[in-house]
Write a protein that holds these residues in place. Structure first.
Motif, short mmCIF file in Angstrom:
data_model
loop_
_atom_site.label_atom_id
_atom_site.label_comp_id
_atom_site.label_asym_id
_atom_site.label_seq_id
_atom_site.Cartn_x
_atom_site.Cartn_y
_atom_site.Cartn_z
N ILE A 1 -23.62 -3.91 -20.25
CA ILE A 1 -22.41 -3.14 -20.56
C ILE A 1 -21.38 -4.04 -21.23
N ASN B 1 -19.93 -3.66 -25.06
CA ASN B 1 -18.50 -3.49 -25.28
C ASN B 1 -17.92 -4.60 -26.15
N LEU C 1 -18.92 -3.71 -29.65
CA LEU C 1 -18.18 -2.52 -30.08
C LEU C 1 -16.75 -2.85 -30.48
N TYR C 2 -16.05 -3.58 -29.61
CA TYR C 2 -14.65 -3.91 -29.90
C TYR C 2 -14.52 -4.94 -31.03
#
Length: 61
Positions: free
Chosen positions: A6, A10, A13-14
């Motif tokens: 996870i 993330n 993604l960011y």
């Protein structure tokens, strides 16, 4: 999915949301491209110190 997966999803993604390459993000958090790549590919465990650096890196954008 575990917490390491996870976190790696993330981070990617960011990082992409803010239009940063792995190299630019690594420089921003005073780390190496290899280290950021290994985190994003779930090949390295993250220390709390590095998690703080990543968080601060995104907070400074």
């Amino acid at each position: 999915m575990d917490s390491k997966q996870i976190l790696s999803m993330n981070l990617k993604l960011y990082r992409e949301k803010y239009n940063l390459s792995q190299e630019k993000f690594a420089n921003k958090i005073s780390s190496s491209l290899v280290y950021v790549n290994q985190i994003e590919n779930c090949k390295r465990k993250l220390s709390l110190d590095m998690l703080d650096k990543i968080t601060d890196g995104f907070n400074r954008i």
